[in-house]
Every structure is written in C-alpha cells, then in structure tokens.
Design a protein around this motif. Structure first.
Motif, PDB file in Angstrom:
ATOM      1  N   GLU A  35       0.837  -1.182   0.000  1.00  0.00           N
ATOM      2  CA  GLU A  35       0.000   0.000   0.000  1.00  0.00           C
ATOM      3  C   GLU A  35       0.878   1.239   0.000  1.00  0.00           C
ATOM      4  N   THR A  91       2.444  -4.972   2.908  1.00  0.00           N
ATOM      5  CA  THR A  91       1.368  -5.289   3.850  1.00  0.00           C
ATOM      6  C   THR A  91       1.181  -6.797   3.926  1.00  0.00           C
ATOM      7  N   GLY A 110       1.574  -3.147   8.226  1.00  0.00           N
ATOM      8  CA  GLY A 110       1.081  -2.265   7.185  1.00  0.00           C
ATOM      9  C   GLY A 110       0.472  -0.996   7.723  1.00  0.00           C
ATOM     10  N   GLN A 113       0.282  -8.963  11.710  1.00  0.00           N
ATOM     11  CA  GLN A 113       0.007  -8.004  10.645  1.00  0.00           C
ATOM     12  C   GLN A 113       1.160  -7.014  10.529  1.00  0.00           C
TER      13      GLN A 113
END
Length: 450
Positions: free
Chosen positions: A296, A312, A334, A332
């Motif tokens: 992103e 990401t 991002g 995760q």
C-alpha cells in the motif's frame, strides 16, 4: 465440516464467547487483522459481503448460546461485572488504582432461510474510584441486512460507536487521560456469483469525531479536534472457491481521508491505494488459516508528511492438534485505517499467539503473548523529521469457569511493557509520562450470555 471439528470448535467458543464482554479488560487493546476482519466473513448481516463457511460458524455460535427465539428472530443478551486493580492506568507515575467494569450487550438476528437482517447494541463502563478523570463509557450500535437477488447478494450496514483513546494503547503518543471519539460507518457491497467465482465491489464511509480528555491541567485536557476526519473506502474483491471452505482471494482498495481544518495547522489529508492477494482455508479439522499479502502507498496531499509505501501482510492461523487444545496465531504489518487515530502516518507490525486448554469439561485456561512496533512519521522535512517509534510486549493468563450454560466466572492477569523513542510524553496533573512504562492488571468477574 466433520462432527469432530464442530465439537472441538464449540469448546473453543465456550472459552471465548461467555467472556467476550470482559476480554477487553483481561488483555490490553491490540491491533487486529483489520483487512481480514473487513473483507472476510463477518457475523452481522450487512457487514459480510462473503458467505464462505459462514453457515457452519453461525450454527456453532447458535449451538453454544441458542439465544431467545422471538418469532423469526434470535435475541442474544450478554452482561458482565468485574473488579480488579491496575498498576498503571495512565502510563504515568502515581496512576494506579482499583478498576470496576460493567458491560452489557444485546443482538437481534433474523432466522430466515433467505435474506437477513440484524442489529446489536453494547455498552461498557469502566470506573476508577481513586482516579475519576480516567473513567470512561464506551458504547456501540449497529444494524445491517442482506438481500438475495437470484444468485447474488446485496448487503448494507450502519454502525455508530463511541470509544476512548488510552495512554497505554500502542501508538497513542501524548495521550494521558482517556480521549473520547466517535465514528459513523456506512457500508454497501454487492456479491456477484458465478459457480466457484465471486466478484464483490464495496464502498464505505466513516466520519470520525474527537473530543477532549478529562483532567484539569491545560495539557492533560487538550483538545484533539484536529484528529477528526472523514474517510471514504472503495474496494473490489475477487474470490475463487478451490473447494468447499477453501478460497483464493484478491483485493484492490483505495481510500481518501479529509481532516477537519484547524487554525495554525495543515490538515493531513491523504489518498491511499493498495492491492492484496491471499487465501482463506478453513476446511481442515486440524489447521485453518487466512492470509493476505500485498502493498500500500499513502500520499499526503496538503501537509509536508512524506509519502509512505510499505509491504502489507496479515495472517490468522488456528491450530487444533487435539480435542483439548487450540493455538491461535495472528500477525500483521502495514498501514491501517485507523487502528489509532494517529495511524494515518504509522506503519504497524504486530504478532500474537494464544493458547487455549480445556482443563476440565467446565474449566478453561488461556495464555497469550504478543509483540508490536509502530513507526509514526512526523510532519516536517529534512533533518527535522524524527520518526516516533513505540515497542510493546504483552502477555496474559486467565482461567474461565463455566458455572452453568449461562454464567461464567473468570480470573485474569495481563501485563504491558512499552518502550518509546522520540515519542510525545503524556502529562497529568502532577506528573509526566515516561518513555518506558509497565502496566499490570488483575481482574475477577462474572459474565452472563444466553
């Protein structure tokens, strides 16, 4: 899905669901896999543009807490009361104290063979008898529905919530007393089905509004209105069902944010674009996983904040080696909208592992550990730019005793260690927050769910 898997996951839900109203007190707030939660199946009608395996999951939830049948609707009430002690409420010295948490929620979901409609409301009040300025009441309300049009599905939903920023939450730089904020979210999606392939365009609109913290000092009670903004998101998702319960996923997403103008400050308006591919594998009786990878880029169109481009990735894995144990891994990295209101310039990485064990038929143990890092790019150019970094480590343990079908007693302990570099310290009436802080919380509670 085999009977073995159904029974196993039912026991896992028996650990999680009765204490769901208390879980935010047992363990610190953490960044969740937001893309997976947003674009993969959800329980509330209107917020679920995909239905892969959702029937099985819905049946599991119903079998644990069948709810109260009212005509063609199912009503599910939940309530809880807990008491405990927190050694560091405001991430600052001299901010320990007792904690009293009261919560309640109710949901209503249709029990129709076609179409669906549902609504839910919840409220959570946390009081600190020796630190009343830190008291907070959070509440949410949501409604949504889906309409079957031949083989296709149209879904729409609306939610409103009032929450608070916490000084101990990851990436909330300079926050001392809880800061209230609200969001109005509108969501619309359409699912077009062709045999194994589905195409799902969707759009959402969010309006975030931020208020002032408590406390009497000018800094502690500073206004955070500059964080208020509106966010528009458009996405196109493609899903290919490889086999029953298993799918390949591809997502294109764009977002635009407009911040409220404030005298003397330049709004951090931005546009973002990203693409992700992933898998949604939930047919196995031993291991199930969801994963997304991609990238992103976010460009700030009015301020001097530099463009952020980052890979990401998200993962959510459930391993069920036997009938008594479940291990869950989530992670995760991002840009996310918004894990915290400051996330428009933060790159966040988190990982968390959780183990659940059925000690006895009605006694369940849970342990968890996690680590998280957030880098927040400050506004400015040249040598004046200093990236703010915060690193947190968390762990917790809890025991849940299912007294009967409706009541669960719980005892838990959680710990946070936070390390900050170039951060903005929080300020209270009589002290300044430190770059490094620890917080320990012990809670005992009783919850009801039907």
């Amino acid at each position: 899905m085999s009977q073995f898997l159904n029974g196993l996951v039912l026991r896992c839900y028996q650990v999680i669901l009765p204490a769901s109203a208390l879980s935010n007190l047992f363990f610190p707030n953490e960044a969740h896999a937001q893309l997976i939660m947003k674009y993969f199946p959800s329980e509330l009608p209107g917020y679920s543009s995909d239905s892969t395996a959702s029937v099985v999951m819905h049946q599991m939830v119903q079998n644990i807490h069948p709810g109260i049948s009212v005509g063609s609707y199912i009503v599910r009430p939940v309530a809880s009361q807990s008491f405990g002690y927190n050694t560091n409420i405001l991430a600052a010295p001299h901010s320990s104290g007792a904690s009293i948490a009261t919560s309640a929620s109710v949901s209503v979901v249709s029990n129709w063979t076609r179409h669906a409609i549902g609504a839910s409301m919840s409220v959570n009040n946390t009081a600190y008898p020796t630190l009343s300025a830190a008291n907070q009441t959070n509440w949410t309300a949501a409604t949504g529905g889906s309409l079957n049009v031949g083989r296709d599905t149209v879904s729409a939903g609306y939610s409103h919530y009032v929450l608070h920023l916490s000084a101990t939450d990851l990436g909330n730089f300079g926050v001392s007393y809880p800061v209230p904020y609200s969001d109005d979210d509108f969501h619309l999606s359409y699912r077009k089905n062709w045999a194994r392939f589905a195409l799902i365009p969707s759009a959402s609109y969010d309006k975030f509004s931020f208020g002032s913290a408590g406390g009497t000092s000018a800094f502690a009670g500073r206004d955070t209105d500059a964080l208020s903004h509106q966010l528009e998101t458009q996405a196109l998702q493609g899903r290919f069902e490889v086999s029953k319960g298993n799918a390949l996923v591809a997502i294109l997403r764009g977002t635009e944010a407009q911040f409220q103008p404030v005298n003397g400050a330049t709004p951090d308006d931005y546009v973002s674009a990203g693409g992700f591919v992933g898998v949604d594998m939930r047919a196995s009786s031993v291991i199930q996983y969801r994963a997304l990878v991609g990238g992103e880029s976010r460009q700030f169109i009015r301020s001097s904040t530099r463009t952020i481009t980052t890979p990401t990735a998200e993962v959510d894995v459930i391993w069920m080696p036997d009938r008594m144990n479940t291990v869950t891994l989530t992670g995760q990295r991002g840009l996310f909208d918004p894990t915290s209101p400051f996330s428009h310039s933060q790159v966040m990485s988190t990982v968390r592992v959780q183990a659940d064990h059925e000690l006895r038929r009605n006694v369940f143990l849970r342990g968890s550990a996690g680590a998280a890092v957030t880098d927040s790019q400050a506004t400015g150019t040249g040598t004046t730019v200093r990236t703010r970094r915060e690193t947190q480590f968390t762990f917790g343990v809890s025991v849940n005793w299912k007294v009967n079908r409706d009541f669960t007693a719980s005892l838990s302990y959680s710990h946070i260690s936070s390390y900050m570099k170039h951060g903005v310290p929080s300020v209270t009436e009589d002290s300044v927050g430190r770059a490094t802080f620890t917080s320990n919380t012990i809670m005992v509670g009783l919850s009801f769910a039907r």
